[in-house]
Scaffold this active site. Structure first.
Site, short mmCIF file in Angstrom:
data_model
loop_
_atom_site.label_atom_id
_atom_site.label_comp_id
_atom_site.label_asym_id
_atom_site.label_seq_id
_atom_site.Cartn_x
_atom_site.Cartn_y
_atom_site.Cartn_z
N GLN A 241 0.62 5.95 4.65
CA GLN A 241 -0.37 5.47 3.68
C GLN A 241 -1.06 6.88 2.93
OE1 GLN A 241 -4.01 2.60 5.43
NE2 GLN A 241 -2.62 3.99 7.54
N ASN A 242 -0.77 8.17 3.98
CA ASN A 242 -1.29 9.61 2.97
C ASN A 242 -0.69 9.63 1.46
OD1 ASN A 242 -2.78 8.94 5.54
ND2 ASN A 242 -1.43 10.20 6.22
N CYS B 27 4.56 5.84 -20.18
CA CYS B 27 6.39 6.12 -20.88
C CYS B 27 7.29 6.28 -19.14
CB CYS B 27 6.78 6.72 -21.61
SG CYS B 27 6.05 9.04 -20.97
N HIS C 17 0.92 4.70 -0.25
CA HIS C 17 -0.04 4.79 -1.55
C HIS C 17 0.12 6.05 -2.99
CE1 HIS C 17 -3.16 2.95 2.15
NE2 HIS C 17 -2.68 2.14 0.86
N CYS D 19 0.00 12.70 -22.66
CA CYS D 19 1.57 12.87 -22.60
C CYS D 19 2.30 13.61 -22.89
CB CYS D 19 2.05 11.28 -21.83
SG CYS D 19 3.65 11.55 -21.83
N GLY E 213 -3.24 7.21 13.79
CA GLY E 213 -3.85 8.09 12.94
C GLY E 213 -4.61 6.93 11.55
N SER F 269 -7.04 3.30 10.53
CA SER F 269 -7.70 1.72 11.15
C SER F 269 -7.35 0.58 10.58
CB SER F 269 -9.09 2.50 10.51
OG SER F 269 -8.90 2.22 9.37
N CYS G 158 2.29 9.02 -16.88
CA CYS G 158 2.05 8.47 -18.01
C CYS G 158 1.87 7.38 -17.85
CB CYS G 158 3.00 9.16 -18.86
SG CYS G 158 2.34 8.40 -20.68
N ASN H 155 -5.43 5.68 18.41
CA ASN H 155 -6.35 5.72 17.79
C ASN H 155 -7.44 6.17 18.08
OD1 ASN H 155 -6.71 6.73 14.37
ND2 ASN H 155 -7.88 4.34 14.60
#
Ligand code: ZN
Length: 427
Positions: free
Chosen positions: A138-139, A194, A183, A213, A271, A273, A191, A301
């Site tokens: 997720q980092n 495009c 993520h 852009c 790491g 939640s 852009c 965790n």
């Protein structure tokens, strides 16, 4: 029921669906053995693996979504204000866009200067040894890439024939990177029109206004030179997924998850939640497949995931998902236990399991010494061949280097205080 192994400073209380380990050191050793012996491991990681690299997390007491967790040019910001700066609505408001760019600037600067942690090195070794099936992170800091891992989402296989118009959602197995950034990543801009992708670093610090852009601008210039009708130009945004928007490659990620479900033999969730719905789904499906293959699911965790409706730790939707919940400092777990060759492996397992029996001991034959021949009874043989109680205990003792005689005492004390498994206050 999840076995809760509390080895760090007490933080969150036990979960409704986790029971205290009766022997934390023994269970810790079991977790390490499981992780060391898995062949197709899936890792789901969150901000907790990067805090040791000085990149803030979001939801902890010092995280960005906590009051005073982020200081902008206008001073300390409230947690909910910071959360709003990660919402897609920022892109359509000039005031919010400036603040959003400022937040991205500070996070990107931190990510650029950060070094991979012990966790990232472990992940890299896991991949080199062919035992990492996939890491879903997720980092957005891309420290995995600095640790030498392949990070990204592959281009889809081009659909053929009649299905040309269908959305391509399959990828070649051998083209799937080792790490899937759920993520997005902080190191590029793209852009909105495009889709041109551009490295972010040359644009730092991001300005307080929209960044046009360059590809769209160039196209406009050419069209103008050819006296063609002008078209709309796009602007750049950070290539991270914001609240309120779908992942543009969500279907592709889904197809990678589907592939991995077929061979995962161990799931390590670390790491995080687990507050994001899409990630929850991945963890639950992976858990089901891992367990169907008799594999183990391990959570490392500080907190157990929040339940349905955010109502306290240990909600019903996390029942039977994890086999172990290890509450311990992540980097210390990796360094002192998981990758520490002196932990467990230096002690032959057989030594712990097989008791030294008198029959085995009697097989030993010692040559007589002048002193033994002088003695009248067989006492010398017994003295040599039968270990005393204390000697026997010493020989078979398993020495596990740990934080922990003090910790164990604290744990026992705590266990007495909180037994059997109360909910934490205020939840
Ligand atoms: Zn463009």
């Amino acid at each position: 029921m999840t076995i809760h192994i509390p080895l760090s400073t007490p933080g969150a209380g036990p979960s409704k669906y986790a029971s205290w380990s009766s022997d934390p050191q023994d269970d810790l050793a079991a977790v390490v053995r499981t992780l060391r012996s898995s062949k197709k491991m899936v890792v789901v990681s969150g901000a907790g693996v990067s805090t040791a690299a000085d990149i803030p997390d979001f939801r902890s007491s010092t995280g960005l979504f906590h009051d005073n967790g982020y200081t902008s040019g206008k001073g300390k910001a409230r947690g909910d204000q910071v959360k709003d700066l990660f919402h897609v609505k920022c892109l359509s408001s000039s005031t919010l866009l400036a603040q959003h760019y400022s937040l991205i600037t500070s996070l990107a600067s931190l990510a650029i200067s950060a070094n991979p942690t012990c966790f990232h090195s472990y992940l890299s070794e896991l991949a080199s040894s062919g035992r990492l099936l996939r890491c879903y992170t997720q980092n957005i800091d891309n420290l995995e890439s600095k640790a030498g891992l392949q990070v990204g989402i592959p281009l889809p296989k081009k659909p053929r024939g009649k299905s040309q118009k269908q959305k391509a959602t399959t990828v070649h197995e051998n083209r799937i990177p080792e790490v899937i950034p759920l993520h997005g990543l902080l190191d590029t801009l793209h852009c909105v029109l495009c889709q041109t992708v551009i490295p972010l670093e040359p644009y730092l610090p991001l300005p307080e206004h929209v960044i046009p852009c360059p590809t769209c601008q160039l196209a406009s210039t050419i069209r103008a030179a050819l006296s063609e009708r002008t078209r709309r130009s796009g602007h750049l945004r950070a290539s991270v997924i914001l609240y309120g928007e779908e992942h543009p490659q969500g279907d592709l990620i889904g197809s990678i998850v589907e592939k991995d479900l077929k061979s995962v033999d161990c799931l390590l969730v670390i790491g995080t939640s687990l507050s994001v719905p899409g990630v929850k789904r991945i963890v639950k499906e992976m858990s089901k497949s891992t367990k169907a293959r008799k594999g183990k699911v391990i959570l490392v965790n500080d907190e157990y995931p929040k339940g349905l409706n955010g109502a306290g730790s240990g909600g019903g939707d996390w029942r039977d998902i994890f086999d172990f919940w290890l509450q311990i400092d992540i980097q210390s777990f990796i360094k002192d236990y998981l990758t520490n060759e002196d932990y467990i492996t230096s002690i032959p397992k057989e030594e712990k399991k097989i008791p030294i029996t008198p029959r085995k001991m009697n097989k030993l034959v010692y040559p007589p010494t002048p002193e033994s021949l002088d003695r009248p009874s067989k006492a010398p043989d017994q003295a040599m061949l039968t270990p005393t109680k204390s000697k026997k205990r010493k020989e078979i003792e398993v020495v596990i280097p740990t934080p922990t005689s003090t910790m164990k005492r604290k744990y026992v004390k705590r266990q007495r205080e909180v037994s059997p498994s109360p909910m934490p206050k205020g939840n």
